[in-house]
Design an enzyme around this catalytic site. Structure first.
Site, PDB file in Angstrom:
ATOM      1  N   ASP A 100       0.623  -0.952   0.122  1.00  0.00           N
ATOM      2  CA  ASP A 100      -0.084   0.137  -0.468  1.00  0.00           C
ATOM      3  C   ASP A 100       1.026   1.612   0.426  1.00  0.00           C
ATOM      4  O   ASP A 100       1.974   1.206   0.319  1.00  0.00           O
ATOM      5  CB  ASP A 100      -0.829   0.161   0.939  1.00  0.00           C
ATOM      6  CG  ASP A 100      -0.278  -0.090   2.246  1.00  0.00           C
ATOM      7  OD1 ASP A 100       0.610  -0.534   2.908  1.00  0.00           O
ATOM      8  OD2 ASP A 100      -0.758   0.704   3.729  1.00  0.00           O
ATOM      9  N   GLU A 166      -0.252  -1.800   5.077  1.00  0.00           N
ATOM     10  CA  GLU A 166       0.422  -1.815   6.557  1.00  0.00           C
ATOM     11  C   GLU A 166       0.306  -0.799   6.921  1.00  0.00           C
ATOM     12  O   GLU A 166       0.349  -0.674   8.498  1.00  0.00           O
ATOM     13  CB  GLU A 166       1.764  -2.496   5.629  1.00  0.00           C
ATOM     14  CG  GLU A 166       2.800  -2.560   7.287  1.00  0.00           C
ATOM     15  CD  GLU A 166       3.383  -1.138   7.280  1.00  0.00           C
ATOM     16  OE1 GLU A 166       3.211  -0.913   9.033  1.00  0.00           O
ATOM     17  OE2 GLU A 166       3.202  -0.669   6.612  1.00  0.00           O
TER      18      GLU A 166
END
Length: 426
Positions: A100, A166
């Site tokens: 991400d 994350e």
């Protein structure tokens, strides 16, 4: 004498076989570097926020399928898991990369700069891989390709975990490592150990930094709600000022760190990052809200700090005529490197990077949800150099100017590949 000669011949044959294997992998490494850089540039130009990594996941899954790897998609919303079975049965090693990006507007002149925009918490923002997750993803895709080509050298199974979110799932959503674990990523087949890396903009290319035990902090998000009594700003004696109480609480919290925490053992941090109170300059408001983070590297210190924060918050508010509540939510655990696993894999890292380039480091108060995997199985998480050698200034992670040198990624590919082979074939 014949026995001795036979032993020497065996050693020579084993050495020749090892040289042939290394030569084969060296060719693979040379052939993969350009691909890894191209993948990294693609992901950097096309970043996606947490739990929204749909196109990123599609590209990862397509690559793994092209290698003949068994692929699972939509794990923890957008996560991708690849399973590669070796020639012979054995242990299962997991390799993890986060995929991400962040709500940061990029501010540099890179030819592959991100111009992507999106909405985050209702605000229009740029989107940028400002923490290096694009490099992590590209590195693990490279490792997958090399290991797939050399699966005849694998005794056991490699599980490739491409993890979303994350940086944290959006409010009201689950995500990240915790959700992947909840959906069974560490089972079927059951993982025996896990490796992960993080690129670092302040560490020179070619250098690896590691630490046994706690290398990154447990992260807590806390909320303090202060209740006072509203009144006119010209008559503070007629009310109870929650802003003054908040100031005293903030001051008090810092004494928990400076006067009650054994900082010679491990670092600890309490930060208030947001204060909300009031609507007008001449009104003392009724309430205030403080939001912040706690970072700890020792379980006992963590327990002490959180307990004392609650006690101090409630006591200070009461002393000034108000009241306050303290609540805390865990974001990550301590990123804890298993001592035995680190000692087992250290010779591999030194062989790949060179002894002088594998350096012991101190812990950081940053947090990582890789820690949740390490609560289940032994794990080893390390830092990979991404700063151009000779640079005097490195832009921090999570900033608009963040940069990573592409030349740092091949060492990541080599290290994870060799660690996997050595762990499974020990």
């Amino acid at each position: 004498m014949k026995t001795k000669n036979k032993f020497i011949l065996t050693l020579l044959l084993c050495g020749s076989a090892l040289q042939a294997q290394n030569y084969k992998l060296e060719n693979d490494y040379k052939n993969i570097e350009k691909k890894v850089i191209e993948w990294r540039h693609h992901f950097h130009q096309n970043p996606e926020l947490s739990n929204r990594e749909f196109k990123t996941a599609e590209k990862i899954a397509a690559h793994l399928k092209s290698l003949g790897i068994e692929v699972q998609t939509k794990v923890a919303i957008t996560g991708v898991v690849g399973i590669l079975k070796g020639k012979k049965p054995g242990k299962v090693i997991a390799l993890r990369a986060d995929i991400d990006a962040l709500p940061v507007t990029e501010r540099n002149n890179l030819p592959f700069k991100s111009n992507v925009t999106d909405t985050f918490l209702g605000v229009e923002t740029g989107v940028m891989h400002a923490c290096g997750h694009d490099t992590h993803t590209a590195i693990l895709m490279g490792v997958a390709e090399i290991l797939a080509k050399n699966k005849d050298k694998i005794n056991g199974t490699v599980k490739f975990i491409f993890q979303p979110a994350e940086e944290g799932a959006p409010p009201g959503e689950e995500g990240g490592a915790a959700l992947m674990i909840k959906e069974g990523v560490m089972e079927n087949p059951k993982v025996d150990a896990i490796f992960g890396l993080h690129i670092n903009s302040g560490t020179p290319v070619g250098v690896i930094k590691y630490k046994t035990e706690g290398i990154m902090a447990a992260v807590e998000r806390f909320v303090i709600n202060v209740k006072g009594k509203q009144t006119h700003g010209s008559q503070p004696w007629s009310g109870v000022d929650p802003i003054v109480i908040s100031a005293k609480i903030i001051d008090g919290l810092q004494t928990i760190i400076s006067r009650e925490s054994k900082l010679t053992e491990e670092a600890a941090v309490i930060t208030v990052g947001k204060i909300t109170s009031g609507v007008r300059f001449n009104i003392i408001p009724e309430s205030a809200e403080l939001i912040g983070t706690v970072r700890t590297l020792n379980p006992d210190m963590r327990e002490l700090i959180l307990r004392r924060m609650k006690e101090m918050t409630e006591t200070i508010a009461k002393a000034y005529g108000g009241s306050a509540t303290f609540s805390v939510e865990s974001q990550t655990s301590i990123t804890y490197n298993d001592i035995a696993l680190v000692n087992q894999m250290l010779p591999t890292m030194q062989r790949v990077a060179g002894n002088k380039n594998v350096q012991l480091t101190k812990a950081t108060t940053g947090g990582e949800d890789f820690s949740y995997f390490q609560e289940l199985v032994p794990g080893f998480y390390f830092f990979l150099g991404g700063m151009t050698p000779g640079n005097k200034e490195a832009y921090p992670h999570h900033t608009p100017d963040f940069k990573i040198d592409d030349n740092g990624m091949l060492l990541g590919v080599k290290t994870l590949t060799e660690m996997s082979l050595d762990y499974l074939n020990k």
